[in-house]
Enzyme design. Structure first.
Site: not given
Length: 503
Positions: A89, A164, A188
């Site tokens: 990420k 996210s 997330s």
């Protein structure tokens, strides 16, 4: 056939496939997808040294193989993830690589060191494949709040991937990576796992070091893992967990040695398992009928295995999402104050003094959702409101922690949907922040209580065909138990896995 990390490692040891081929295939899949009119936009970039690192892994394996079977076994015992590619990420530091948190304000920023979780994976032989898309500064539930544009869902590209950590989730679900690292503050990792039909683990607070991870809400943030099977979660977790000198909140995970050889819970016998289901979640009017149907099917499966299930009242859970957003946004406002145009990242200097520099830089650098959360966070921290909002939010959090700890004195896990709905269409909620925030309705209590939770793919919605995730939440440091239960579940259900090219 569904391949796990253990399967692919066996093929690497036997020479049926190489790390170079694995990484090259992932890159080719990414490049081919990028040409599509509806590209996933999961990876923002593939690291330029990924193939070089994969070749070094192959050289190590080749050298060990020439020395004999025992040498190969020793090598993979020392480096259990040798040659396996993974997605990262965009808020997790990888030394020498760009790190932007999908925000204009960090455009061009290069990480000066690697996060502890990255260093430990690389020490175990894993290959960082590339940087993945996310909601800006991890603030969102759909990966639509990104300066790079949204990430699409691999199951249906008209839908969101969740957020996210939607980038790494989509990368794993589309076979562009074997497993992925995400982060979550209120769901997330589990949310995109549910939307994309894969497994997603949120660990106990402290089990995975936060050093090198850009902070959103420091008392809530945790690194999480995304994979196709429980084994694909357990193996990286085993490599990454444990105390870290650089993170005072880090903690050891008992029984982590058993993660490397994950077995079904109690040998597959679930008759002694005690499960609690919060009535507050099932009676919620926002629960989608398709999600409810899959949840009932999941409950029935556990009952057929002999598990003892009880509906329980936890009234404080009704306040979990309100408490979460008060705390998370207050901490976000504090953490993001460091992005000021002076120390690093974007700098907009109108030449009218430091105040104007600070205002212009943040105004042009942050997106609308980040600005919204900073404003709300500073509001609840202001002197006249902190007692009515922030302190009450912390009081509710403390009560949630106490009540969940008490619940786990009688039950092994909490079973509930990961999200009240399946993935929604792109653009459907992006202009309705309150509706977007409710996507976290069933996940935030886990972060507030600092307990672990695993989202498992449990079925598909009858109306849309989109995946539905159900989560298993347990007491602090019960990751091994959750993964063992998931292993029992996985052994009884079919699912897609990473294609072992060349096997």
């Amino acid at each position: 056939m569904k391949y796990t990390i253990n399967d692919i490692r066996s093929h690497l040891k036997e020479g049926k496939i190489t790390s170079f081929e694995l990484v090259k295939k992932s890159i080719e899949t990414f490049e081919q997808d990028k040409k599509s009119a509806l590209a996933l936009n999961a990876f923002l970039e593939i690291y330029d040294d990924a193939l070089t690192k994969a070749k070094k892994c192959d050289d190590e394996i080749s050298s060990a193989r020439s020395a004999g079977h025992d040498a190969v076994c020793k090598l993979f015992a020392e480096k259990p993830l040798l040659g396996l590619p993974f997605a990262v990420k965009d808020n997790i530091s990888v030394k020498g690589k760009r790190l932007t948190c999908a925000s204009k304000i960090l455009e061009g920023y290069v990480a000066p060191y690697s996060a502890t979780v990255i260093s430990r994976l690389e020490a175990s032989g894993a290959v960082p494949l590339g940087r993945c898309n996310q909601d800006e500064f991890a603030m969102g539930s759909s990966t639509e709040y990104s300066v790079y544009g949204p990430t699409r869902n691999p199951v249906n590209r008209e839908y969101v991937s969740g957020g996210s950590s939607g980038g790494p989730a989509a990368a794993v679900a589309s076979d562009q990576a074997l497993f992925g690292l995400g982060t979550e503050t209120g769901g997330s990792v589990r949310l995109p796992a549910s939307y994309c039909g894969i497994y997603g683990l949120k660990t106990t607070y402290g089990v995975l070091s936060r050093w090198g991870v850009v902070a959103y809400g420091s008392s809530l943030d945790q690194v999480g893992i995304l994979g196709h099977t429980p084994d694909d979660i357990a193996q990286p977790l085993c490599a990454m967990c444990g105390k870290d000198f650089y993170d005072d909140t880090s903690a050891d995970l008992s029984g982590k040695e058993f993660l490397s050889e994950l077995t079904p819970y109690n040998g597959g016998d679930l008759s002694k398992l005690k499960i609690a289901i919060p009535r507050q979640f099932l009676e919620n009017k926002g629960l989608d009928a398709d999600v409810e149907a899959v949840f009932k099917s999941t409950r029935k499966w556990f009952e057929e295995q002999g598990a003892k299930i009880a509906d329980v009242d936890i009234p404080v859970l009704d306040a979990s999402i309100a408490s979460y957003y008060v705390i998370a946004l207050a901490e976000a406002a504090s953490n993001l104050s460091r992005f000021d145009g002076i120390r690093y990242g974007l700098r907009v200097d109108p030449g009218e003094g430091y105040d104007e520099l600070y205002i212009r830089t943040r105004s042009e650098g942050f997106g609308p959702e980040v600005k919204r959360r900073i404003v709300i966070g500073n509001y609840v921290l202001s002197e006249q409101f902190s007692g009515d909002t922030y302190k009450k939010g912390m009081t509710v959090r403390a009560r949630i922690q106490r009540e969940m700890a008490k619940l786990f004195e009688s039950y092994d896990i909490v079973l509930c949907p990961t999200c009240p709905t399946t993935a929604f269409k792109l653009g459907q909620k992006v202009d309705d922040p309150l509706e977007m925030y409710l996507s976290d309705l069933y996940t935030t209590f886990v972060n507030l209580a600092r307990i672990p939770s695993l989202s498992v793919p449990a079925g598909k919605a009858a109306s849309s065909g989109m995946p539905v995730g159900i989560q298993f939440a347990g007491p602090m440091f019960s990751e091994l138990k959750l993964l063992k239960i998931a292993k029992s579940w996985d052994n009884s259900h079919t699912g897609c896995g990473f294609p072992c090219q060349g096997a």
